[in-house]
Design a protein around this motif. Sequence first.
Motif, PDB file in Angstrom:
ATOM      1  N   ASN A 129       5.245  -0.485 -12.575  1.00 36.35           N
ATOM      2  CA  ASN A 129       5.408  -1.453 -11.489  1.00 36.35           C
ATOM      3  C   ASN A 129       5.259  -0.819 -10.121  1.00 36.35           C
ATOM      4  OD1 ASN A 129       5.874  -3.533 -13.168  1.00 36.35           O
ATOM      5  ND2 ASN A 129       8.075  -3.661 -12.825  1.00 36.35           N
ATOM      6  N   PRO A 130       4.360  -1.361  -9.300  1.00 37.64           N
ATOM      7  CA  PRO A 130       4.349  -0.893  -7.910  1.00 37.64           C
ATOM      8  C   PRO A 130       5.481  -1.591  -7.152  1.00 37.64           C
ATOM      9  CG  PRO A 130       2.713  -2.622  -8.212  1.00 37.64           C
ATOM     10  CD  PRO A 130       3.375  -2.418  -9.555  1.00 37.64           C
ATOM     11  N   ASP A 131       5.796  -1.108  -5.962  1.00 35.71           N
ATOM     12  CA  ASP A 131       6.781  -1.796  -5.128  1.00 35.71           C
ATOM     13  C   ASP A 131       6.017  -2.794  -4.255  1.00 35.71           C
ATOM     14  OD1 ASP A 131       8.646  -2.685  -3.367  1.00 35.71           O
ATOM     15  OD2 ASP A 131       9.583  -0.729  -3.037  1.00 35.71           O
ATOM     16  N   ILE A 132       6.036  -4.039  -4.680  1.00 34.79           N
ATOM     17  CA  ILE A 132       5.208  -5.047  -4.010  1.00 34.79           C
ATOM     18  C   ILE A 132       5.710  -5.316  -2.590  1.00 34.79           C
ATOM     19  CG2 ILE A 132       4.352  -7.433  -4.157  1.00 34.79           C
ATOM     20  CD1 ILE A 132       4.493  -7.159  -7.183  1.00 34.79           C
ATOM     21  N   SER A 133       7.004  -5.064  -2.372  1.00 32.76           N
ATOM     22  CA  SER A 133       7.538  -5.346  -1.024  1.00 32.76           C
ATOM     23  C   SER A 133       6.935  -4.401   0.030  1.00 32.76           C
ATOM     24  CB  SER A 133       9.059  -5.243  -1.024  1.00 32.76           C
ATOM     25  OG  SER A 133       9.439  -3.905  -1.235  1.00 32.76           O
ATOM     26  N   LEU A 134       6.294  -3.317  -0.433  1.00 30.60           N
ATOM     27  CA  LEU A 134       5.661  -2.399   0.530  1.00 30.60           C
ATOM     28  C   LEU A 134       4.344  -2.953   1.064  1.00 30.60           C
ATOM     29  CD1 LEU A 134       5.820   1.070  -1.249  1.00 30.60           C
ATOM     30  CD2 LEU A 134       7.355   0.166   0.499  1.00 30.60           C
ATOM     31  N   PHE A 135       3.798  -3.944   0.361  1.00 23.58           N
ATOM     32  CA  PHE A 135       2.460  -4.401   0.735  1.00 23.58           C
ATOM     33  C   PHE A 135       2.471  -5.038   2.131  1.00 23.58           C
ATOM     34  CE2 PHE A 135      -1.142  -7.303   0.876  1.00 23.58           C
ATOM     35  CZ  PHE A 135      -2.148  -6.393   0.585  1.00 23.58           C
ATOM     36  N   PRO A 136       1.505  -4.674   3.003  1.00 26.66           N
ATOM     37  CA  PRO A 136       1.502  -5.217   4.371  1.00 26.66           C
ATOM     38  C   PRO A 136       0.922  -6.631   4.430  1.00 26.66           C
ATOM     39  CG  PRO A 136      -0.320  -3.690   4.079  1.00 26.66           C
ATOM     40  CD  PRO A 136       0.419  -3.707   2.765  1.00 26.66           C
ATOM     41  N   PHE A 137       1.725  -7.599   3.988  1.00 26.97           N
ATOM     42  CA  PHE A 137       1.230  -8.981   3.897  1.00 26.97           C
ATOM     43  C   PHE A 137       0.743  -9.503   5.250  1.00 26.97           C
ATOM     44  CE2 PHE A 137       3.910  -8.651   0.132  1.00 26.97           C
ATOM     45  CZ  PHE A 137       3.051  -9.178  -0.824  1.00 26.97           C
ATOM     46  N   ASN A 138       1.489  -9.171   6.299  1.00 27.10           N
ATOM     47  CA  ASN A 138       1.118  -9.682   7.621  1.00 27.10           C
ATOM     48  C   ASN A 138      -0.241  -9.176   8.061  1.00 27.10           C
ATOM     49  OD1 ASN A 138       2.132 -11.510   9.335  1.00 27.10           O
ATOM     50  ND2 ASN A 138       3.995 -10.319   9.770  1.00 27.10           N
ATOM     51  N   LYS A 382       0.943   5.572   2.593  1.00 24.61           N
ATOM     52  CA  LYS A 382       2.361   5.249   2.749  1.00 24.61           C
ATOM     53  C   LYS A 382       3.025   5.119   1.370  1.00 24.61           C
ATOM     54  CE  LYS A 382       5.297   1.609   4.494  1.00 24.61           C
ATOM     55  NZ  LYS A 382       5.323   0.232   4.897  1.00 24.61           N
ATOM     56  N   ALA A 383       2.371   4.367   0.481  1.00 22.43           N
ATOM     57  CA  ALA A 383       2.957   4.139  -0.853  1.00 22.43           C
ATOM     58  C   ALA A 383       3.058   5.463  -1.608  1.00 22.43           C
ATOM     59  CB  ALA A 383       2.116   3.133  -1.624  1.00 22.43           C
ATOM     60  N   THR A 384       2.015   6.302  -1.513  1.00 21.83           N
ATOM     61  CA  THR A 384       2.029   7.568  -2.253  1.00 21.83           C
ATOM     62  C   THR A 384       3.181   8.456  -1.770  1.00 21.83           C
ATOM     63  OG1 THR A 384      -0.353   7.382  -2.449  1.00 21.83           O
ATOM     64  CG2 THR A 384       0.583   9.523  -2.991  1.00 21.83           C
ATOM     65  N   ARG A 385       3.352   8.531  -0.442  1.00 20.53           N
ATOM     66  CA  ARG A 385       4.457   9.350   0.099  1.00 20.53           C
ATOM     67  C   ARG A 385       5.801   8.854  -0.418  1.00 20.53           C
ATOM     68  NH1 ARG A 385       1.830   9.541   5.114  1.00 20.53           N
ATOM     69  NH2 ARG A 385       2.992   7.729   5.837  1.00 20.53           N
ATOM     70  N   LEU A 386       5.964   7.547  -0.408  1.00 22.44           N
ATOM     71  CA  LEU A 386       7.237   6.960  -0.830  1.00 22.44           C
ATOM     72  C   LEU A 386       7.473   7.164  -2.327  1.00 22.44           C
ATOM     73  CD1 LEU A 386       9.241   5.482   0.949  1.00 22.44           C
ATOM     74  CD2 LEU A 386       8.500   3.376  -0.135  1.00 22.44           C
ATOM     75  N   GLY A 462      10.167   4.243 -15.076  1.00 19.36           N
ATOM     76  CA  GLY A 462       9.329   4.065 -13.889  1.00 19.36           C
ATOM     77  C   GLY A 462      10.151   4.316 -12.642  1.00 19.36           C
ATOM     78  N   PHE A 463       9.541   4.972 -11.665  1.00 15.58           N
ATOM     79  CA  PHE A 463      10.288   5.255 -10.432  1.00 15.58           C
ATOM     80  C   PHE A 463       9.674   4.580  -9.204  1.00 15.58           C
ATOM     81  CE2 PHE A 463       7.462   8.878 -11.377  1.00 15.58           C
ATOM     82  CZ  PHE A 463       6.602   8.800 -10.285  1.00 15.58           C
ATOM     83  N   ALA A 464       8.430   4.076  -9.322  1.00 14.87           N
ATOM     84  CA  ALA A 464       7.740   3.612  -8.113  1.00 14.87           C
ATOM     85  C   ALA A 464       8.272   2.273  -7.606  1.00 14.87           C
ATOM     86  CB  ALA A 464       6.237   3.511  -8.387  1.00 14.87           C
ATOM     87  N   GLY A 465       8.662   1.410  -8.521  1.00 15.40           N
ATOM     88  CA  GLY A 465       9.003   0.041  -8.139  1.00 15.40           C
ATOM     89  C   GLY A 465      10.415  -0.145  -7.596  1.00 15.40           C
ATOM     90  N   LEU A 466      11.258   0.898  -7.637  1.00 13.59           N
ATOM     91  CA  LEU A 466      12.642   0.761  -7.166  1.00 13.59           C
ATOM     92  C   LEU A 466      12.888   1.675  -5.974  1.00 13.59           C
ATOM     93  CD1 LEU A 466      12.693   1.245 -10.525  1.00 13.59           C
ATOM     94  CD2 LEU A 466      15.042   0.597 -10.185  1.00 13.59           C
ATOM     95  N   ASN A 467      13.713   1.215  -5.036  1.00 16.99           N
ATOM     96  CA  ASN A 467      14.047   2.129  -3.934  1.00 16.99           C
ATOM     97  C   ASN A 467      15.092   3.156  -4.412  1.00 16.99           C
ATOM     98  OD1 ASN A 467      16.585   0.944  -3.762  1.00 16.99           O
ATOM     99  ND2 ASN A 467      15.889  -0.548  -2.237  1.00 16.99           N
TER     100      ASN A 467
END
Length: 488
Positions: A129-138, A382-386, A462-467
Amino acid sequence: MMKTLNLTLQNSNKNLYLNIAQAIRNSIENGHVIPNEKLPSARSLAIQLSVNRHTIMVAYNELVAQGWVQSQQRLGYRVATTLPIFTSTKTDVKKETLKHQHRWNISKINNNNIPLATSRFPFNFAGGNPDISLFPFNEFKGFMNDALNRPDLEELNYGDNAGFAPFIEQVSTYLRRVRSINNKKIIVVNGTQEALYILSQVLIKPGDKVAVESLGYQPAWNAFKNAGAQLIPVKQTSQGIDTNDFEQLIQKHKIHLLYLTPLHQYPTTSTLSMQKRKAIYLLAQQHNIAIIEDDYDHEFHYNSQPLAPMVANDPSGLVIYLSSFSKIMFPGIRLGIIAVHSSLSTHLINYRTMINHKVNILQQDAVARWMKDGGFERHLRKATRLYQKRRQCMVTILNEFISEGIKITFSIPAGGMALWINVDRNAEKIAKLAKQEGIFLLAENAFHLDIKQDQDKFIRLGFAGLNEEKITQGLFLLKVLLKKHCNE
Ligand SMILES: Cc1ncc(COP(=O)(O)O)c(C=O)c1O
């Protein structure tokens, strides 16, 4: 607001208004409009039926009196929230209809489970799971607007089915620059799964043998099996598939196709070594075996630059490369590409025409603009760093577990979105009990082609989808289970 309601007027001698009231009541009884749903205004119904508006109002008032319709001042008419009771004859008719249901002649039964909505678990350690909340929707909204402000009318019509040319151009440039992929024909698809389906239909005849990683990606296997393939599991090592085993299997079986996840093996996270890649090229060439390379999360590589995909150094054009936007953006985008030698591309494009004429052009247009602007790569960085920080957070906590005497072992993967952890025993039980604590994770039994090979030792986290806060809280709860069951 509802404008039209399909009404069938009976040709009776009744007054017209009674006739209309009966037709509306039939619609309600048959479920064409449901309780509390807004009904068409008297005006629009009068236009639809070519009658006087007054006649409709009288019909509605009749239904209000009978309790089928509610009228609200200035808001018009709605179906009543509680309907007058149906007559017993109506109920009998309903039962009768069920009795005569058609018996379908189903020729292909697919019992594969629809993926579980794991997001309902407070601690969702599902591996990919990716962290979808990171996506720059705006930011992306701006490019969607641009696509709508300057639509390409030619492309929005039927026509070329390979993909939207400006999107293909952006993807080709990116693949050449970042993944060293050159001189391949790009076909745009609705995600990797569609690519796997098309490839299966085009390349596999019933009875054909397809080699797959012994622990692997079930949705790909399902597409192969659906085309009639017999799956042959290849053993795995800590550096990808065991090429000696692959060679022996080739001696025993006429293998047509090999499906691989070389960069971050799914689910074990290992990377296929250079040496093994060379051995595989050679065997594939000697035995004319096509290779499907599923590079589903290429960018998420942390310590060094990722190895170039196999397709980039493919000496004989046998590698079919798949890449998805599901991890980079979000799975709901349904966007992916096939990069393939031109000798195969026309077959794939022609086959796809039977499934679909095009992939959503507006969406490709917006993504192409986003890529051209540089937003795509900014988001990736940004996502990769996080994700790297989250991997570190998980590793630190798991190392603390080890120092507290919990018997787990794992190696830190160079990339990907999950850790593959040896809990020594009771992996399936741990996964099951974890669910009761609100934790979703999978044990190795979920990934075996041959379930007899299950050692009940590994879980995937999985570690990517959770803060980091969620990772910490979730692992804290998991620790209790690990302490009890892997040391049992
Ligand atoms: C091995 C593998 N391939 C491909 C995908 C992506 O598939 P799709 O593009 O159909 O969403 C995933 C996602 O979980 C995956 O794990």
